[in-house]
Each structure stands twice: as C-alpha cells, then as structure tokens.
Motif scaffolding. Structure first.
Motif, short mmCIF file in Angstrom:
data_model
loop_
_atom_site.label_atom_id
_atom_site.label_comp_id
_atom_site.label_asym_id
_atom_site.label_seq_id
_atom_site.Cartn_x
_atom_site.Cartn_y
_atom_site.Cartn_z
N GLY A 42 0.79 -1.23 0.00
CA GLY A 42 0.00 0.00 0.00
C GLY A 42 0.82 1.27 0.00
N LEU A 43 2.12 1.16 -0.14
CA LEU A 43 2.97 2.35 -0.12
C LEU A 43 3.79 2.41 -1.39
N ARG A 44 3.75 3.54 -2.08
CA ARG A 44 4.65 3.71 -3.21
C ARG A 44 5.54 4.91 -2.97
N PRO A 45 6.78 4.80 -3.39
CA PRO A 45 7.65 5.96 -3.22
C PRO A 45 7.13 7.14 -4.03
N VAL A 46 7.40 8.35 -3.59
CA VAL A 46 6.85 9.53 -4.24
C VAL A 46 7.65 9.93 -5.49
N ILE A 47 8.84 9.37 -5.68
CA ILE A 47 9.59 9.67 -6.90
C ILE A 47 8.85 9.19 -8.13
N GLU A 48 9.09 9.83 -9.26
CA GLU A 48 8.49 9.39 -10.51
C GLU A 48 9.37 8.29 -11.10
N PRO A 49 8.81 7.10 -11.39
CA PRO A 49 9.63 6.06 -11.99
C PRO A 49 10.01 6.42 -13.42
N GLU A 50 11.09 5.78 -13.91
CA GLU A 50 11.57 6.08 -15.27
C GLU A 50 10.75 5.38 -16.35
N ARG A 51 10.06 4.30 -15.97
CA ARG A 51 9.34 3.51 -16.98
C ARG A 51 7.92 3.28 -16.52
N THR A 52 7.08 2.80 -17.43
CA THR A 52 5.70 2.49 -17.07
C THR A 52 5.53 1.02 -16.71
N ALA A 53 6.52 0.18 -17.12
CA ALA A 53 6.48 -1.24 -16.72
C ALA A 53 6.58 -1.31 -15.20
N GLY A 106 -14.11 -22.10 -2.02
CA GLY A 106 -12.98 -23.01 -1.89
C GLY A 106 -11.85 -22.72 -2.86
N HIS A 107 -11.92 -21.59 -3.56
CA HIS A 107 -10.94 -21.25 -4.61
C HIS A 107 -10.43 -19.83 -4.36
N ALA A 108 -9.23 -19.74 -3.79
CA ALA A 108 -8.60 -18.44 -3.58
C ALA A 108 -7.73 -18.10 -4.79
N ALA A 109 -7.63 -16.82 -5.12
CA ALA A 109 -6.80 -16.44 -6.28
C ALA A 109 -6.28 -15.03 -6.12
N VAL A 110 -5.03 -14.83 -6.50
CA VAL A 110 -4.44 -13.49 -6.53
C VAL A 110 -3.82 -13.25 -7.90
N ARG A 111 -3.78 -11.99 -8.27
CA ARG A 111 -3.16 -11.57 -9.52
C ARG A 111 -1.95 -10.71 -9.18
N PHE A 112 -0.85 -10.94 -9.87
CA PHE A 112 0.35 -10.12 -9.64
C PHE A 112 0.17 -8.80 -10.40
N THR A 113 0.38 -7.69 -9.69
CA THR A 113 0.08 -6.39 -10.29
C THR A 113 1.27 -5.44 -10.26
N ASN A 114 1.18 -4.46 -11.13
CA ASN A 114 2.14 -3.36 -11.21
C ASN A 114 1.77 -2.35 -10.12
N PRO A 115 2.66 -2.10 -9.16
CA PRO A 115 2.30 -1.19 -8.07
C PRO A 115 2.09 0.26 -8.53
N LEU A 116 2.47 0.56 -9.78
CA LEU A 116 2.25 1.92 -10.29
C LEU A 116 0.79 2.17 -10.63
N ASP A 117 0.10 1.15 -11.10
CA ASP A 117 -1.26 1.39 -11.61
C ASP A 117 -2.25 0.30 -11.24
N GLY A 118 -1.81 -0.73 -10.51
CA GLY A 118 -2.73 -1.80 -10.09
C GLY A 118 -3.14 -2.73 -11.22
#
Ligand code: 1HN
Length: 358
Positions: free
Chosen positions: A206-217, A250-262
């Motif tokens: 739930g925490l992202r650094p306030v710097i602007e990343p260099e890429r969108t990936a 009975g079926h749990a699931a998570v998706r791996f996400t980009n913390p920049l945009d969810g």
C-alpha cells in the motif's frame, strides 16, 4: 446452344476466373469465409500436458551436453504445442520453457522487446540481474523481466537450478515487433543481496515511493512466495469467517500487479496464483485467449474440453483459446500458477469469458 453446352461454357468461364484471381494474387472471400471468420475461435494449439518428471531430466542432460553462452544465450527448452508443429510455441501467443543453469554458470546479458517472467517450482541459488539489480530466485517466487530491460542470470552455487520462463514470443512474432540487443559480456553485478533494490523501494504494502519512476512497466521485479502464500491463506480464512474474499467457494486467487497502476504486472502477460481447498472443483470456464498453468504444490485433475489429466507438482498444461477448463483438488490443497495473454485481448476489446453452469 443446348442447356448442357451452356453449363459447360459457364464452368469453363468460372475456371478461367479463378485462374486469373490466382495469377493476380487475389482470393475470393466466398471460398474462404469459414476459415477467415469461424463461428467461434478455432485455435491450432491443442490442450496439452508436460510432466516435470519428463522436463527436468531432459534439462539436466542438456546441462551436461550443451554449453550456455553468447549466441544461444539461454539453455531454455520450449514446451512446443503438438497442434502447432514446427514452432516452439506453447499456445498461439505464449512461449514457455524450462531453463537450466549449472553450478557457477552464467547466462549473458541481453534485452528484447518480448516480455518475460521466471517462475520457480524448486531450487534456489540463481540471481537474475535486471538492469543491474540482482534479484534472487527461490521456490514460489515470480520474477519479472519487462520488455527492453537488460537481464542476465548467474548461478552462484555448487548445485544446478531449473525454472520456468514465460514469454510473449509468438505474439511479438505475429506483430513483427521484435528487437534484440546483446549486452556486455561481463556480469553487471555479482552481488547476492537478499532483497533487490526494486523490492527495497517498491515492496511495501500500500505504499509507493513519491519519486516518478523512469518507466511504465512494473518497477517491482520480484513477487515473493511468503506474500503470495499469506494472501491466499487469508482469502480462505476470511471465506471461513463468512466474508467475501474468493472468486468461487474453496478457490482463492491473486493476480500479480504493477504497483504503479494496479494493472497486470506485465503489459502483455497476466500472472496469477490459485489455491483450491481439498475437495474443491472449479467451475468450467472458457476465455478468449490462451493460458498456461503450472502445478506449484499438490495434485489434482484438470479437465480441458473433453480430456482429463491427473497432474502433480511441477506439471504444466496449455489451455487454448475458448477451451473450457476446470480443475479439481483431489487429496489435499492444490496450488497452481497461471499465466495468460488476457491483457492483450482486453486492450484490443477482444476479451470474452463464459462460465458454464455446474
Ligand atoms: C530469454 O532472454 C530468456 O532471459 C529465456 O532467460 C528464454 C527465449 C528466447 C529469447 C530470449 C531469459 C528466451 C529468451
């Protein structure tokens, strides 16, 4: 002219027309409509299963016989779908391989437009350096290599390690979008930190650094098993407490996400982890676009279309577009890693999903 003569005349004229089409590099739609526009997707890829007990020993033999280095770049052996003969493609859009690195071996740096990830079912001891950031690889971890990021692999131990690579090679090939560049011959770093720089900066819930990343990936290169496991366990615990947490009972699931945009961690590949409680059978689901699954832990039965397979830890299976898939956890709890091309279909407005009623 008699009627018979008239028909003969017309047939000869038609034959000349088709011959002239061919000579002019033209093809009429009316002879082709069903190939060009089928009523439902008609994937060439077929449902298929690869056993870890087959893959690993063959990778091991490659380790003894085939060096890894500049040119070939990786000791990676693709899971080639039998429905797409002559191509190293697991589905129409996804490339999957087992990669093997022996003691102290290095796979040299390069970058390409193709998006990649690594997923580890067993072993440890390899670091993948992504843009010079050393990322450790251990069981249950998902490691990212977004497109055009320099990467190299480095086994720092006295034992071999194997893992699964997923890439969008067939998609990029179809789109004629591939670029490739060799990196330096020397390792970018021989560091073996417990946590990569990317995790130290980006892996705080739930925490992202306030710097602007260099890429969108995604700037986060590693998704660790401890977090994935905890998220899945909590979903099932919450379900027990009567709280809405799982996509189906009975079926749990998570998706791996980009913390920049969810959104998805990778632009072209969806990555997820699924956990079925013992005794759970999922609904049968069809999706447009294809997927590859790997059993991470446990055993069960997978049904794809009309066929069923018993699968266990490390086994992989390919689900072609629009094939109905259902998974049953038999015996104990069943954990599965899944990746698919859904973000591409979504972006193009081609996504469709159908859940068959039980
Ligand atoms: C690649 O760079 C890797 O980095 C694995 O591990 C498989 C297949 C084709 C082209 C590049 C890797 C690859 C690949």
């Amino acid at each position: 002219m008699t009627q018979t003569q008239e028909i003969g005349h017309e047939q000869a004229a038609l034959a000349r027309l088709y011959a002239d089409f061919a000579a002019a590099d033209m093809t009429p739609l009316w002879t082709q409509r069903e190939d060009l526009m089928p009523m439902t997707p008609q994937p060439k890829a077929v449902p298929a299963v690869w056993r870890w007990s087959t893959l690993y020993p063959l990778a091991e033999r490659s380790g003894e016989l085939v060096p890894v280095g500049r040119g070939g770049e990786r000791r990676a052996i693709a899971l080639a779908n039998p429905g797409i003969p002559g191509q190293p493609y697991t589905t129409a859009t996804l490339w999957t391989a087992i990669q093997y690195l022996g003691p102290r071996e290095t796979a040299p740096a390069h970058r390409h437009m193709q998006t990649a990830f690594r997923f580890v079912v067993e072993g440890e001891g390899v670091w993948t350096n992504v843009e010079g950031d050393a990322v450790s690889m251990t069981r249950g971890d998902l490691l990212l290599t977004p497109g055009w990021h320099f990467h190299e692999h480095h086994n720092t131990t006295e034992h071999p390690m194997a893992w699964i690579d997923g890439l969008d090679i067939p998609l990029v090939d179809q789109l004629d979008a591939g670029f490739f560049e060799f990196g330096p011959d020397e390792l970018a770093t021989t560091a073996t930190p417990e946590r990569s720089q990317s995790e130290r900066l980006w892996a705080h819930p739930g925490l992202r650094p306030v710097i602007e990343p260099e890429r969108t990936a995604s700037p986060l290169m590693a998704y660790r098993w401890a977090h994935t496991n905890a998220a899945l366990s909590e979903q099932l615990a919450l379900e027990d407490e009567g709280i809405r947490a799982t996509p189906e009972r009975g079926h749990a699931a998570v998706r791996f996400t980009n913390p920049l945009d969810g959104r998805d961690a990778l632009r072209t590949i969806r990555t997820e982890m699924h956990r079925l409680r013992a005794g759970t059978t999922t609904a049968s689901v069809r999706t447009v676009g294809s997927a590859v699954w790997q059993v991470f832990d446990g055993s069960g039965t997978v049904r794809i279309g009309e066929q069923a397979w018993d699968v266990g830890t490390g086994d992989l299976f390919a689900v072609p577009s629009w094939a109905p898939v259902s998974i049953a956890a038999e015996g104990g709890q069943l954990d599965l890693f899944r990746f698919s091309d859904e973000p591409v279909y979504r972006a193009l407005g081609l996504d469709r999903r159908y859940v068959e009623s039980a």
